[in-house]
Design an enzyme around this catalytic site. Structure first.
Site: not given
Length: 532
Positions: A210, A272, A463
């Site tokens: 990520d 994120h 996600s």
């Protein structure tokens, strides 16, 4: 985003009159199985081309020959060659050898999608070529954030009970909705809390590919320095020079207006990777702080593959190989090979078995790693997205607290299973009143560009669904270890996830299927323990 950084490795200028220029592979188009142009987007430009030469061909081990052949193909595509290439700035350079054995070749001049398509097909016409595809950017499957205040700054264990509906069983039991100040029926939980009576993830490594991870007091960061930053281009990594570096740290992925393409707005750093890291299992449990992670006893290995504007499919393919214990040239061996790889990222285009992502995932599965990927947030068929459509991957759709498919979630026959991703609006509608509790809550950072204050925040997306499933896989494998049994194969893991899933209380409509159902952590771990 235009990907036109210069790679000054084994560059080769083509001259008019070389014997290679006379190569003629006929006028018939190459078979479609030899190339993939589905990732090309009309508003993007391209400079990287990933060519897999056949075993035994001279180009397979010869960088100069590989570059020369691509230059000749550019001539056949009428993109310029020799003196014309100089005039038009079409100078081909060798990028690097990928872990899959493919060669990355770059052009200094950015090509439109039409030009890139023509070049790819001309490269594929060479009998020595097995497969060719563009280098393109994949992006985080953006988590939707609540309107208004998205974080709170003085968390404690009580937030688990107040916010993490996704860890409870899908029984329809009442759950207090903090926005509506009313009880709602929780049919969408993944039954993770009950699974902790059997396993906590101890002994298992989850690789989270990520944006990396930021420092946070509620995260187990024991493997943060052991992770790696696989972003090779300075414009994407944010570093001053090209090249990869040790450590899985997130230094920010903010962008200015237009940086990622005409009309694209400015964006703050997403953090994120920190959010999905915590959900997969990185968050400490019973430490009187914050929230909990799914497989909180597992170790999470952060691998940075997404930066400013996204991440290259070539870099991500290398990262998949490395995370699962494979060898990548120029990168030290991974001392902590992962049994689970979690990827909350994606892009347009179909994933074929010959593509670098397809090959990398197949290789990781062969090394024993279960690869869990997001279906995507486009409310479309996952078969048109990558790596969601890669063979062997566990593709995850998103549901809300009612168990309904989240309105943004991709769907279709390639989806293996669903998991809580957040419903955003009241009763998981596609519009209306946002409800704070409907989101998935986890660790995050408050910095707008570079990391500042560690905090907690809500997001929604496939996600967020993906790390739930990755954590459940870690629980399954951890239980096997506790029982003294061998680890399950990725195929066995996928089969048990499906057979133990909970049927959604709100059935998917029409062809918008979300796999076998919602992941049931307790049932999956139980099944793992009894699997011979």
């Amino acid at each position: 985003m235009s990907m036109h950084r210069k790679w000054l490795v084994a560059s080769l200028w083509l001259a008019l009159g070389t014997s290679a220029m006379a190569a003629d592979f006929g006028t018939s188009p190459p078979p479609s199985s030899k190339f993939d142009v589905s990732p090309l987007q009309g508003d993007q430009t391209y400079t990287g081309f990933i060519v897999t030469y056949r075993n035994g061909s001279s180009e397979r081990g010869n960088a100069a020959a590989a570059v020369q052949n691509v230059g000749v193909a550019a001539g056949r595509a009428k993109l310029g060659s020799g003196a014309a290439a100089f005039a038009r700035g079409l100078n081909m350079h060798y990028g690097r050898k990928l872990a899959t054995g493919a060669d990355l070749v770059r052009s200094d001049r950015a090509l439109s999608s039409a030009e890139a398509s023509a070049l790819i097909q001309q490269i594929a016409a060479d009998p020595a070529v097995e497969f060719v595809e563009p280098e393109y950017l994949l992006k985080k499957v953006d988590g939707i954030k609540p309107a208004g205040a998205a974080t709170f700054t003085v968390p404690n264990d009580q937030y688990y009970a107040s916010y993490q509906w996704d860890y409870l069983a899908a029984t329809g039991a009442n759950f207090l909705d903090n926005t509506l100040n009313a009880n709602v029926a929780n049919w969408g939980g993944a039954n993770i809390q009950q699974a902790w009576s059997l396993a906590d993830g101890t002994g298992i490594v989850i690789a989270s590919l990520d944006t990396g991870v930021t420092s946070h007091p509620d995260l187990n960061l024991s493997l943060a320095n052991a992770g790696y930053d696989f972003i090779s281009t300075a414009s994407v990594s944010g570093r001053s020079t090209n090249g990869r570096v040790a450590g899985g740290w997130d230094t920010g992925d903010w962008v200015t207006a237009g940086q990622c393409g005409a009309g694209q707005p400015a964006e703050d750093s997403s953090w994120h990777g920190t959010h999905v890291f915590g959900t997969a299992g990185g968050e400490y449990t019973n430490n009187s702080t914050g929230m909990v992670g799914t497989a909180f006893g597992a170790q999470v290995l952060p691998v940075r593959v997404l930066g400013h504007c996204g991440g290259s499919n070539a870099d991500i393919a290398d990262a998949i190989t490395w995370a699962s214990g494979g060898s990548v040239s120029g990168v030290p061996a991974n001392a902590h090979p992962a049994q689970v790889i979690s990827m909350s990222l994606g892009g347009s285009g179909k994933c074929t078995s010959s593509s670098v992502l397809g090959q990398a995932i197949t290789g990781a599965i062969g090394r024993g790693a279960t690869v869990v990927v997001a279906a995507g947030n486009s409310n479309a068929n996952a078969s048109n997205y990558s790596p969601a459509s890669c063979a062997g991957a566990v593709t995850v759709a998103a549901t809300g607290i009612t168990s309904a498919r989240a309105y943004y979630s991709n769907y279709g026959s390639l989806v293996a299973i669903a998991a809580p991703g957040g419903g955003v609006y009241k009763n998981d509608a596609s519009t209306g009143t946002q409800v704070t509790t409907g989101f998935i809550w986890s660790t995050i950072n408050a910095g707008t560009t570079t990391p500042t204050t560690a905090t907690y925040g809500g997001m929604a997306g496939t996600s967020q669904a993906t790390p739930h499933v990755a954590g459940v896989v870690a629980l399954m494998q951890s239980y096997r270890l506790a029982l003294g049994k061998s680890l399950l194969t990725p195929a066995q893991v996928t089969s048990l996830l499906k057979s133990s899933a909970t049927s959604p209380h709100v059935k998917p409509s029409g062809s918008k299927t979300i796999g076998a159902g919602i992941v049931n952590a307790y049932a999956a771990v139980q099944a793992a323990g009894t699997q011979p």
